[in-house]
Design a protein around this motif. Structure first.
Motif, PDB file in Angstrom:
ATOM      1  N   UNK A  33       1.117  -1.159   0.021  1.00 32.01           N
ATOM      2  CA  UNK A  33      -0.067  -0.377  -0.077  1.00 32.01           C
ATOM      3  C   UNK A  33       1.038   1.591  -0.324  1.00 32.01           C
ATOM      4  N   UNK A  34       2.396   1.164   0.878  1.00 31.75           N
ATOM      5  CA  UNK A  34       2.670   2.404   1.194  1.00 31.75           C
ATOM      6  C   UNK A  34       3.534   2.484  -0.330  1.00 31.75           C
ATOM      7  N   UNK A  35       3.922   1.259  -0.938  1.00 33.02           N
ATOM      8  CA  UNK A  35       4.541   1.675  -2.334  1.00 33.02           C
ATOM      9  C   UNK A  35       3.351   2.685  -3.725  1.00 33.02           C
ATOM     10  N   UNK A  36       2.084   1.643  -3.468  1.00 28.69           N
ATOM     11  CA  UNK A  36       0.372   2.375  -4.550  1.00 28.69           C
ATOM     12  C   UNK A  36       0.854   3.990  -4.640  1.00 28.69           C
ATOM     13  N   UNK A  37       0.315   4.271  -5.416  1.00 29.95           N
ATOM     14  CA  UNK A  37      -0.114   5.962  -5.391  1.00 29.95           C
ATOM     15  C   UNK A  37      -1.475   5.845  -4.775  1.00 29.95           C
ATOM     16  N   UNK A  38      -2.135   4.662  -4.110  1.00 27.32           N
ATOM     17  CA  UNK A  38      -3.061   5.119  -3.314  1.00 27.32           C
ATOM     18  C   UNK A  38      -3.158   5.163  -2.007  1.00 27.32           C
ATOM     19  N   UNK A  39      -3.501   6.419  -1.978  1.00 25.29           N
ATOM     20  CA  UNK A  39      -4.053   7.270  -0.822  1.00 25.29           C
ATOM     21  C   UNK A  39      -4.899   7.227   0.399  1.00 25.29           C
ATOM     22  N   UNK A  40      -6.317   6.611  -0.311  1.00 26.70           N
ATOM     23  CA  UNK A  40      -7.467   5.859   0.828  1.00 26.70           C
ATOM     24  C   UNK A  40      -8.449   4.553   0.080  1.00 26.70           C
ATOM     25  N   UNK A  41      -7.394   3.713   0.905  1.00 26.62           N
ATOM     26  CA  UNK A  41      -8.643   2.130   0.538  1.00 26.62           C
ATOM     27  C   UNK A  41      -9.559   1.909   1.119  1.00 26.62           C
ATOM     28  N   UNK A  42     -11.258   1.789   0.167  1.00 20.19           N
ATOM     29  CA  UNK A  42     -12.281   0.727   1.384  1.00 20.19           C
ATOM     30  C   UNK A  42     -11.730  -0.492   1.957  1.00 20.19           C
ATOM     31  N   UNK A  43     -11.814  -0.835   2.660  1.00 19.75           N
ATOM     32  CA  UNK A  43     -11.669  -1.761   3.240  1.00 19.75           C
ATOM     33  C   UNK A  43     -13.479  -2.927   3.101  1.00 19.75           C
ATOM     34  N   UNK A  44     -13.991  -4.012   2.469  1.00 16.06           N
ATOM     35  CA  UNK A  44     -14.660  -4.166   2.876  1.00 16.06           C
ATOM     36  C   UNK A  44     -14.938  -5.433   4.164  1.00 16.06           C
ATOM     37  N   UNK A  45     -16.332  -5.421   4.587  1.00 16.55           N
ATOM     38  CA  UNK A  45     -17.205  -6.741   5.557  1.00 16.55           C
ATOM     39  C   UNK A  45     -17.641  -7.349   4.831  1.00 16.55           C
ATOM     40  N   UNK A  46     -17.508  -8.938   4.254  1.00 21.71           N
ATOM     41  CA  UNK A  46     -17.582  -9.522   3.465  1.00 21.71           C
ATOM     42  C   UNK A  46     -17.806 -10.875   3.743  1.00 21.71           C
ATOM     43  N   UNK A  47     -19.150 -11.617   4.897  1.00 27.66           N
ATOM     44  CA  UNK A  47     -19.405 -12.912   5.022  1.00 27.66           C
ATOM     45  C   UNK A  47     -19.222 -13.569   4.260  1.00 27.66           C
ATOM     46  N   UNK A  48     -18.519 -14.907   4.132  1.00 25.70           N
ATOM     47  CA  UNK A  48     -18.618 -15.901   2.789  1.00 25.70           C
ATOM     48  C   UNK A  48     -20.050 -17.113   2.940  1.00 25.70           C
ATOM     49  N   UNK A  56     -23.307 -14.286  11.237  1.00 24.37           N
ATOM     50  CA  UNK A  56     -22.642 -14.058  10.917  1.00 24.37           C
ATOM     51  C   UNK A  56     -22.522 -12.927  10.993  1.00 24.37           C
ATOM     52  N   UNK A  57     -23.710 -12.279  11.465  1.00 23.65           N
ATOM     53  CA  UNK A  57     -22.791 -11.024  12.409  1.00 23.65           C
ATOM     54  C   UNK A  57     -21.727 -10.910  13.084  1.00 23.65           C
ATOM     55  N   UNK A  58     -21.343 -12.196  13.823  1.00 21.79           N
ATOM     56  CA  UNK A  58     -20.611 -12.267  15.000  1.00 21.79           C
ATOM     57  C   UNK A  58     -19.285 -11.647  13.662  1.00 21.79           C
ATOM     58  N   UNK A  59     -19.200 -12.825  12.871  1.00 21.51           N
ATOM     59  CA  UNK A  59     -18.176 -13.082  11.992  1.00 21.51           C
ATOM     60  C   UNK A  59     -17.892 -11.471  11.840  1.00 21.51           C
ATOM     61  N   UNK A  60     -19.021 -10.363  11.108  1.00 21.72           N
ATOM     62  CA  UNK A  60     -18.584  -9.055  10.903  1.00 21.72           C
ATOM     63  C   UNK A  60     -18.356  -7.870  11.904  1.00 21.72           C
ATOM     64  N   UNK A  61     -17.840  -9.089  13.582  1.00 26.58           N
ATOM     65  CA  UNK A  61     -18.642  -7.841  14.055  1.00 26.58           C
ATOM     66  C   UNK A  61     -16.305  -8.066  14.886  1.00 26.58           C
ATOM     67  N   UNK A  62     -16.559  -9.600  14.088  1.00 28.04           N
ATOM     68  CA  UNK A  62     -14.646 -10.229  13.984  1.00 28.04           C
ATOM     69  C   UNK A  62     -13.843  -8.966  12.844  1.00 28.04           C
ATOM     70  N   UNK A  63     -14.682  -9.002  11.765  1.00 26.91           N
ATOM     71  CA  UNK A  63     -13.952  -8.002  10.887  1.00 26.91           C
ATOM     72  C   UNK A  63     -13.864  -6.567  11.304  1.00 26.91           C
ATOM     73  N   UNK A  64     -15.129  -5.815  12.131  1.00 27.84           N
ATOM     74  CA  UNK A  64     -14.484  -5.122  12.408  1.00 27.84           C
ATOM     75  C   UNK A  64     -13.361  -4.758  13.098  1.00 27.84           C
ATOM     76  N   UNK A  65     -12.879  -5.876  14.617  1.00 28.98           N
ATOM     77  CA  UNK A  65     -12.121  -5.932  15.105  1.00 28.98           C
ATOM     78  C   UNK A  65     -10.487  -5.832  14.749  1.00 28.98           C
ATOM     79  N   UNK A  66     -10.393  -6.880  13.397  1.00 28.58           N
ATOM     80  CA  UNK A  66      -8.871  -6.891  12.747  1.00 28.58           C
ATOM     81  C   UNK A  66      -9.518  -5.762  12.136  1.00 28.58           C
ATOM     82  N   UNK A  67      -9.910  -4.850  11.551  1.00 30.62           N
ATOM     83  CA  UNK A  67      -9.614  -3.448  10.555  1.00 30.62           C
ATOM     84  C   UNK A  67      -9.071  -2.614  11.724  1.00 30.62           C
ATOM     85  N   UNK A  68      -9.559  -2.549  13.095  1.00 31.72           N
ATOM     86  CA  UNK A  68      -9.169  -1.112  13.945  1.00 31.72           C
ATOM     87  C   UNK A  68      -7.661  -1.553  14.312  1.00 31.72           C
ATOM     88  N   UNK A  69      -7.576  -3.044  14.917  1.00 28.01           N
ATOM     89  CA  UNK A  69      -6.937  -4.328  15.352  1.00 28.01           C
ATOM     90  C   UNK A  69      -5.688  -3.797  13.983  1.00 28.01           C
TER      91      UNK A  69
END
Length: 308
Positions: A33-48, A56-69
């Protein structure tokens, strides 16, 4: 400077337990990411779809935690983007990360779950994936139904909270229902049907409605959505961009790569660093004003939530 409206890094971080900092199994990690010209990246929560409904909602919350952590907290210069002001206040050395939701499957029929995800930072909501849920049918559902009554409640909430309603993956009938009800519309990762007739792409009528609605469209790097050729190259992707510009989408267009959500790649566009290839080509094909619009200005100008 580029803003990318869609990737599935969170899914890989969650399912494969890899590190955002260094994993070479990702198309977007911190180093690339740092070597790319991308300034802002959107990160999707997607539940298989194989995840049981009750988890499924628990998995979504886990992905939110991963995003911040893993993406926000470890780096002083990577900022969580909650609103347009956050985008405008990014310093030259800083990068921004936006949290999105790809498919409302995780909320079931519970609007409070969606309210929770919005409070946690989700700023764009895809109503469905290719299959059906309580909100709407996806483009892969044979029934092809539009928005449900619950789906109308979801869109009403998104309007109230100034959140994008994302129509990528939605059924054809569902698309037109969204146009009737949503105030803030995007197609985060969809190419042009007239160039490549894949069901996930937007036809001319859909594109014109998005233009009239002052929506936003992200050109995507999925090879199957780009060309029917055996080998798809970045020139094929450029063809979609030029087509969108020629039919009046100059003020609506941007990028939604779908990196880490694809297993086959456009030749030469295999990870986030390869955005420079697209930039180099576009510099010769379009005006500098058009380039600024589609790489970042359109996304910023149309970001629904101003502050808070």
């Amino acid at each position: 400077m580029i803003i990318d409206a869609h990737c599935d890094v969170l899914l890989k971080l969650w399912s494969e337990k890899v590190s955002f900092a260094t994993s070479n199994r990702l198309q977007i990690n911190e180093l690339m990411w740092r070597r790319s010209p991308v300034k802002v990246q959107c990160f999707a929560i997607f539940i298989p779809e194989e995840i049981p409904e009750e988890f499924q909602f628990q998995a979504a919350l886990e992905m939110v935690n991963i995003f911040f952590d893993q993406i926000i907290k470890p780096y002083d210069d990577i900022k969580f983007i909650s609103n347009k002001n956050d985008l405008l206040l990014l310093k030259e050395h800083e990068r921004g990360a936006v949290l999105t939701l790809e498919g409302c499957h995780a909320i079931g029929r519970d609007l409070n779950k969606l309210k929770t995800l919005i409070r946690l930072g989700v700023r764009a909501v895809g109503l469905t994936w290719n299959n059906a849920n309580a909100v709407c049918d996806g483009i892969g559902e044979k029934r092809g139904a539009g928005i449900s009554s619950f789906g109308e409640e979801v869109i009403e909430l998104l309007n109230k909270e100034q959140i994008w309603t994302d129509v990528s993956h939605i059924s054809y009938n569902g698309f037109f229902d969204v146009m009737k009800h949503a105030d803030y519309v995007m197609a985060s990762h969809s190419n042009a049907f007239s160039i490549c007739d894949h069901r996930r792409n937007l036809d001319d009528q859909q594109i014109q409605l998005l233009i009239e609605k002052k929506g936003w469209i992200g050109v995507t790097f999925v090879p199957q959505f780009t060309s029917k050729k055996a080998t798809v190259t970045h020139e094929d992707l450029i063809e979609h961009i030029i087509y969108y510009l020629n039919i009046g989408a100059e003020n609506c267009l941007g990028f939604g790569s779908d990196f880490d959500g694809i297993e086959e790649y456009i030749k030469g566009l295999e990870d986030i660093t390869d955005y420079q290839v697209v930039m180099n080509e576009l510099e010769y094909r379009i005006s500098n004003e058009q380039l600024k619009k589609i790489t970042y200005l359109n996304f910023i100008n149309k970001f629904p939530r101003i502050k808070g």
